[in-house]
Enzyme design. Structure first.
Site, PDB file in Angstrom:
ATOM      1  N   LEU A   1      46.173   2.173  66.432  1.00  0.00           N
ATOM      2  CA  LEU A   1      46.687   3.572  66.284  1.00  0.00           C
ATOM      3  C   LEU A   1      46.773   4.411  67.976  1.00  0.00           C
ATOM      4  O   LEU A   1      45.710   4.761  68.279  1.00  0.00           O
ATOM      5  CB  LEU A   1      46.250   4.574  65.343  1.00  0.00           C
ATOM      6  CG  LEU A   1      46.246   4.086  64.056  1.00  0.00           C
ATOM      7  CD1 LEU A   1      45.566   5.029  63.127  1.00  0.00           C
ATOM      8  CD2 LEU A   1      47.473   3.733  63.426  1.00  0.00           C
TER       9      LEU A   1
ATOM     10  N   GLY B   1      37.198   2.147  63.555  1.00  0.00           N
ATOM     11  CA  GLY B   1      38.029   3.246  64.509  1.00  0.00           C
ATOM     12  C   GLY B   1      39.340   3.555  64.037  1.00  0.00           C
ATOM     13  O   GLY B   1      39.548   3.512  62.650  1.00  0.00           O
ATOM     14  N   ASP B   2      40.074   3.210  65.044  1.00  0.00           N
ATOM     15  CA  ASP B   2      41.449   3.236  64.580  1.00  0.00           C
ATOM     16  C   ASP B   2      42.381   1.883  64.612  1.00  0.00           C
ATOM     17  O   ASP B   2      43.410   1.877  64.713  1.00  0.00           O
ATOM     18  CB  ASP B   2      42.451   4.154  65.524  1.00  0.00           C
ATOM     19  CG  ASP B   2      42.230   3.415  66.943  1.00  0.00           C
ATOM     20  OD1 ASP B   2      41.616   2.656  67.381  1.00  0.00           O
ATOM     21  OD2 ASP B   2      43.061   4.223  67.919  1.00  0.00           O
ATOM     22  N   GLU B   3      41.683   0.699  64.383  1.00  0.00           N
ATOM     23  CA  GLU B   3      42.187  -0.594  64.415  1.00  0.00           C
ATOM     24  C   GLU B   3      42.222  -1.184  62.931  1.00  0.00           C
ATOM     25  O   GLU B   3      41.240  -0.949  62.133  1.00  0.00           O
ATOM     26  CB  GLU B   3      41.296  -1.531  65.020  1.00  0.00           C
ATOM     27  CG  GLU B   3      41.238  -1.151  66.679  1.00  0.00           C
ATOM     28  CD  GLU B   3      40.076  -1.837  67.236  1.00  0.00           C
ATOM     29  OE1 GLU B   3      40.208  -1.992  68.261  1.00  0.00           O
ATOM     30  OE2 GLU B   3      39.213  -2.268  66.728  1.00  0.00           O
TER      31      GLU B   3
END
Length: 159
Positions: free
Chosen positions: A94, A135-137
């Site tokens: 993201l 995280g954002d993965e």
């Protein structure tokens, strides 16, 4: 003999029990009696199930985590080696997520991650797997899929 069983209790819920039994015999004859015990291990089994869940699924989104994803990817590679069944992996990161967390707070960041997880789940077939890597993965594993289908799914998730 030691065994664990899930039993249905009269008021409709299940309980886990541990059964221990020992056959008693005189000399070398047949078993004449059984001595045993029954222990309620329901709380322990619930905790074990929760630990298993925590080890394989992301607590925020409910999606499989990196560990489960990589296990499924290993399986997809083995199926490819054996039967040449195609698969694809889509990796998502993201952009600008740190700015969301920094400016709007972690609660809003969590809402964004949940929304992404929901969208991923909605766009996948039952045989596919979407996972939060941390995280954002996020990552998506598509089974038995053609190239044009991979592109279409990636576009749907991205919108």
């Amino acid at each position: 003999m030691i065994s664990e069983y899930r039993v249905r209790v009269t008021y409709g819920s299940d309980r886990w029990v541990l059964v221990r039994a020992l056959g008693g015999r005189l000399a070398r004859g047949p078993v004449e009696r059984i001595v045993g015990s029954l222990s309620d291990i329901h709380e322990r089994r619930c905790l074990e199930d929760q630990l298993r869940e925590n080890a394989l699924y992301d607590s925020l989104t409910g999606l499989p985590n990196r560990r489960l994803f990589l296990s499924r990817l290993d399986h997809a590679i083995a199926v490819w080696d054996r039967a040449k069944t195609p698969f694809a992996v889509i990796f998502l990161d993201l952009d600008g997520f740190k700015a969301i967390n920094d400016s709007l707070g972690h609660a809003m960041g969590d809402r964004v991650l949940n929304a992404v997880g929901t969208r991923i789940e909605r766009e996948l077939r039952g045989v596919d797997i979407g996972a939060r890597f941390g995280g954002d993965e996020f990552a998506i594993l598509l089974h038995d899929v053609e190239t044009e289908d991979v592109v279409n799914i990636a576009r749907r998730v991205q919108l």
